[in-house]
Motif scaffolding. Structure first.
Motif, PDB file in Angstrom:
ATOM      1  N   UNK A 285       0.830  -1.200   0.000  1.00 30.24           N
ATOM      2  CA  UNK A 285       0.000   0.000   0.000  1.00 30.24           C
ATOM      3  C   UNK A 285       0.871   1.259   0.000  1.00 30.24           C
ATOM      4  N   UNK A 286       0.350   2.354  -0.501  1.00 26.69           N
ATOM      5  CA  UNK A 286       1.098   3.617  -0.424  1.00 26.69           C
ATOM      6  C   UNK A 286       1.500   3.928   1.007  1.00 26.69           C
ATOM      7  N   UNK A 287       2.723   4.380   1.156  1.00 25.05           N
ATOM      8  CA  UNK A 287       3.267   4.646   2.482  1.00 25.05           C
ATOM      9  C   UNK A 287       3.944   3.456   3.112  1.00 25.05           C
ATOM     10  N   UNK A 288       3.799   2.301   2.503  1.00 21.09           N
ATOM     11  CA  UNK A 288       4.392   1.088   3.062  1.00 21.09           C
ATOM     12  C   UNK A 288       5.848   0.923   2.702  1.00 21.09           C
ATOM     13  N   UNK A 289       6.406  -0.217   3.113  1.00 20.38           N
ATOM     14  CA  UNK A 289       7.827  -0.511   2.906  1.00 20.38           C
ATOM     15  C   UNK A 289       8.016  -1.904   2.337  1.00 20.38           C
ATOM     16  N   UNK A 290       9.112  -2.078   1.643  1.00 16.68           N
ATOM     17  CA  UNK A 290       9.532  -3.381   1.142  1.00 16.68           C
ATOM     18  C   UNK A 290      11.053  -3.430   1.187  1.00 16.68           C
TER      19      UNK A 290
ATOM     20  N   UNK B  97      11.161   2.723   1.645  1.00 19.80           N
ATOM     21  CA  UNK B  97      10.198   3.263   2.606  1.00 19.80           C
ATOM     22  C   UNK B  97       9.325   4.319   1.930  1.00 19.80           C
ATOM     23  N   UNK B  98       8.213   4.627   2.587  1.00 17.41           N
ATOM     24  CA  UNK B  98       7.304   5.672   2.089  1.00 17.41           C
ATOM     25  C   UNK B  98       6.990   5.485   0.614  1.00 17.41           C
ATOM     26  N   UNK B  99       6.622   4.283   0.257  1.00 17.07           N
ATOM     27  CA  UNK B  99       6.410   3.964  -1.144  1.00 17.07           C
ATOM     28  C   UNK B  99       5.200   4.710  -1.703  1.00 17.07           C
TER      29      UNK B  99
ATOM     30  N   UNK C 280       4.581  -3.338  -6.893  1.00 14.83           N
ATOM     31  CA  UNK C 280       3.342  -2.622  -7.190  1.00 14.83           C
ATOM     32  C   UNK C 280       2.875  -1.900  -5.933  1.00 14.83           C
ATOM     33  N   UNK C 281       2.709  -0.595  -6.052  1.00 11.18           N
ATOM     34  CA  UNK C 281       2.262   0.216  -4.927  1.00 11.18           C
ATOM     35  C   UNK C 281       0.847   0.700  -5.237  1.00 11.18           C
ATOM     36  N   UNK C 282      -0.094   0.152  -4.507  1.00 13.18           N
ATOM     37  CA  UNK C 282      -1.497   0.444  -4.796  1.00 13.18           C
ATOM     38  C   UNK C 282      -2.348   0.157  -3.576  1.00 13.18           C
ATOM     39  N   UNK C 283      -3.412   0.929  -3.431  1.00 14.19           N
ATOM     40  CA  UNK C 283      -4.362   0.670  -2.336  1.00 14.19           C
ATOM     41  C   UNK C 283      -5.495  -0.231  -2.811  1.00 14.19           C
TER      42      UNK C 283
END
Length: 120
Positions: free
Chosen positions: A12-17, A82-84, A117-120
């Motif tokens: 999700x947006x704001x997440x990390x990997x 971070x802060x994806x 993939x950065x998506x809610x």
């Protein structure tokens, strides 16, 4: 010599990997290692470089959010993201300048990409 990138996925947006890039095979030494990415319908983009001594260089687009590191004993490089943002969605690939055991020259080796993939 092979490079294997892993760790991608959906976040999700704001997440990390954290991505990993592991080099294997007949390796004598590894000089610089790089992370790049390619978003749909865009050119490949340099993200980060880390030298064998740990010096780093970042693209402005990820500076302050992404951290590159490496474990020389494991011939592995990492990318902590971070802060994806949705615009970080891309295929992430790694490259390394490797001297193998049968050559005195450093050659470029690329790993296959891992999808982020950065998506809610």
């Amino acid at each position: 010599v092979q490079l294997q990138a892993s760790g991608g996925g959906l976040v999700q947006p704001g997440g990390s990997l954290r991505l990993s890039c592991a080099a294997s095979g007949s390796i004598f030494s590894i000089n610089n290692m790089f992370w790049c990415r390619r978003a749909p319908q865009k050119q490949r983009e340099f993200l980060a470089l880390i030298s064998s001594g740990g010096s780093t260089v970042y693209a402005d687009s990820v500076k302050g959010r992404f951290i590159v590191s490496r474990d020389n004993a494991k011939n592995t490089m990492y990318l902590r993201m971070n802060s994806l943002k949705p615009e970080d969605t891309a295929v992430y690939s790694c490259k390394a300048d490797v001297r193998n055991t049968t050559s005195s020259a450093f050659l470029d080796y690329w790993g296959q990409g891992t999808q982020v993939t950065v998506s809610s």
